[in-house]
Design an enzyme around this catalytic site. Sequence first.
Site, PDB file in Angstrom:
ATOM      1  N   HIS A  78      -6.925  62.120  53.544  1.00  0.00           N
ATOM      2  CA  HIS A  78      -7.006  62.271  55.007  1.00  0.00           C
ATOM      3  C   HIS A  78      -5.621  62.515  55.595  1.00  0.00           C
ATOM      4  CE1 HIS A  78      -5.474  58.157  56.026  1.00  0.00           C
ATOM      5  NE2 HIS A  78      -6.059  57.817  54.890  1.00  0.00           N
ATOM      6  N   ASP A  80      -4.857  62.049  59.034  1.00  0.00           N
ATOM      7  CA  ASP A  80      -4.521  61.249  60.215  1.00  0.00           C
ATOM      8  C   ASP A  80      -3.735  60.006  59.800  1.00  0.00           C
ATOM      9  OD1 ASP A  80      -6.989  60.269  58.977  1.00  0.00           O
ATOM     10  OD2 ASP A  80      -7.035  58.810  60.612  1.00  0.00           O
ATOM     11  N   ASP A 141       0.191  56.899  53.920  1.00  0.00           N
ATOM     12  CA  ASP A 141      -1.257  56.724  54.024  1.00  0.00           C
ATOM     13  C   ASP A 141      -1.772  57.716  55.060  1.00  0.00           C
ATOM     14  OD1 ASP A 141      -3.853  55.774  54.122  1.00  0.00           O
ATOM     15  OD2 ASP A 141      -3.346  53.901  55.122  1.00  0.00           O
ATOM     16  N   GLU A 175      -9.833  59.194  59.273  1.00  0.00           N
ATOM     17  CA  GLU A 175     -10.215  58.157  58.319  1.00  0.00           C
ATOM     18  C   GLU A 175      -9.767  56.788  58.796  1.00  0.00           C
ATOM     19  OE1 GLU A 175      -9.654  55.508  54.732  1.00  0.00           O
ATOM     20  OE2 GLU A 175      -8.210  56.155  56.249  1.00  0.00           O
ATOM     21  N   GLU A 176      -8.612  56.742  59.448  1.00  0.00           N
ATOM     22  CA  GLU A 176      -8.042  55.452  59.846  1.00  0.00           C
ATOM     23  C   GLU A 176      -8.845  54.741  60.931  1.00  0.00           C
ATOM     24  OE1 GLU A 176      -5.939  53.903  58.311  1.00  0.00           O
ATOM     25  OE2 GLU A 176      -4.626  55.276  57.231  1.00  0.00           O
ATOM     26  N   ASP A 198      -5.899  57.781  47.701  1.00  0.00           N
ATOM     27  CA  ASP A 198      -5.630  57.000  48.914  1.00  0.00           C
ATOM     28  C   ASP A 198      -5.298  55.549  48.605  1.00  0.00           C
ATOM     29  OD1 ASP A 198      -5.384  56.557  51.637  1.00  0.00           O
ATOM     30  OD2 ASP A 198      -7.533  56.381  52.001  1.00  0.00           O
ATOM     31  N   HIS A 384       0.833  51.122  57.374  1.00  0.00           N
ATOM     32  CA  HIS A 384       0.537  50.796  58.777  1.00  0.00           C
ATOM     33  C   HIS A 384       1.670  50.070  59.494  1.00  0.00           C
ATOM     34  CE1 HIS A 384      -4.144  51.081  58.257  1.00  0.00           C
ATOM     35  NE2 HIS A 384      -3.489  52.014  57.576  1.00  0.00           N
TER      36      HIS A 384
END
Length: 414
Positions: A78, A80, A141, A175-176, A198, A384
């Site tokens: 992903h 995003d 990520d 996805e997040e 991932d 994150h």
Amino acid sequence: MQHIIDRFISYVTIDTEADPNSNTTPSSAKQWDLANKLVEELKNIGLQDVTIDDKAYIQATLPSNIDREVPTIGFVSHFDTTPDFTGANVKPQIVHNYDGGDIVLNKEQNVVLSPSYFEDLLLYKGQTLITTDGTTLLGADDKAGITEIVTAMEYLIQHPEIKHGTIKVGFTPDEEIGRGADFFDVEKFGCDWAYTMDGSQIGELEFENFNAAGVKLKFKGKSVHPGYAKGKMINSMLLANKYISKLPKKQVPERTQDYEGFFHVVHFDGSIEETNVELIIRDHDRKKFEKRKKFAQKIADKINKKYEKQFGGDIVEIQIKDQYYNMREKVEPVMHIVSIAEKAMKNLGIKPIIKPIRGGTDGSRLSYMGLPCPNIFAGGHNFHGKYEYVPVESMQKAVEVIIEIAKITAEIKK
């Protein structure tokens, strides 16, 4: 190695933060910036049937170069990044030949990436690390996963002597915020199985994840002048606090690990008249997951019963919505796809770390959509947040794992 660094940095410096409050797909218009770049890059390296739909889902094909029928496999990532921490103006820093000491990410703000707190750093002494500048996340990520997939496809195209079947590539938005698989066209993808790139540290191989649900609670109240409030005022914030106090105190993210589930309060916003609370429920075991949801409902029911006469109706509104399920149920019948990834790692001298995901991936949703999809490491750590980093050598190894999986699969008769 420099090629991987340059490609990765070209991705992470594009802001693709998802927006959970948006009803569009992708949830933020800026995700198109990287999506469109990826489409052009996939075409430029020589992939075929490169498409992007009106919701920014990207698919592409590397045709088979062998004359027999073998399984069609896919690799998914992903583009995003999480809304938990800003992904705007990412300024990556490169640490060559890491010496095992503290890394000053931002001198002015005294942000230090230290092995005394993040012990995993010591696994990468002597390697090249890419870090943040201490003010943003990095975006490994899952832009590390995208880097690895694109680089692996480019290598296979440039080395036609490596035999492989048809390989599909899929990149998703959002996805997040749990929407990455919402509009993924599994039928068009046309794979027998796939892998998401991932995961975190090198060696990770995962085919289990949480069952997940989101809970939204609205607590109502009655506002009365505090000097004359006895027997009349109902403070919704205190009701919300009472609800939270009934949750198991040891079953929270910061006190659980491995297969242990939890309740996690993620939002609290209130006044006397109305307080809104959001929490998430997670558990690998489906039966325990269902019990947790019933427990969340039971607390609300008890509060409603207690205040029924005084308030004249339900004082708590609760909505519980399933988000995704443990993909183990869908992968176990085809465990050979996990064994292939495990063999690929062992062939490359990588020790497989097979463990449950304490979260979810696009793969968990895709598995329930008919595309079994285990998860493979992408190499990053501390996702994150501002302490995020990725060893370049781990990304290089992930590229090699993709190529090795392609080689192993080419030997399987369909």
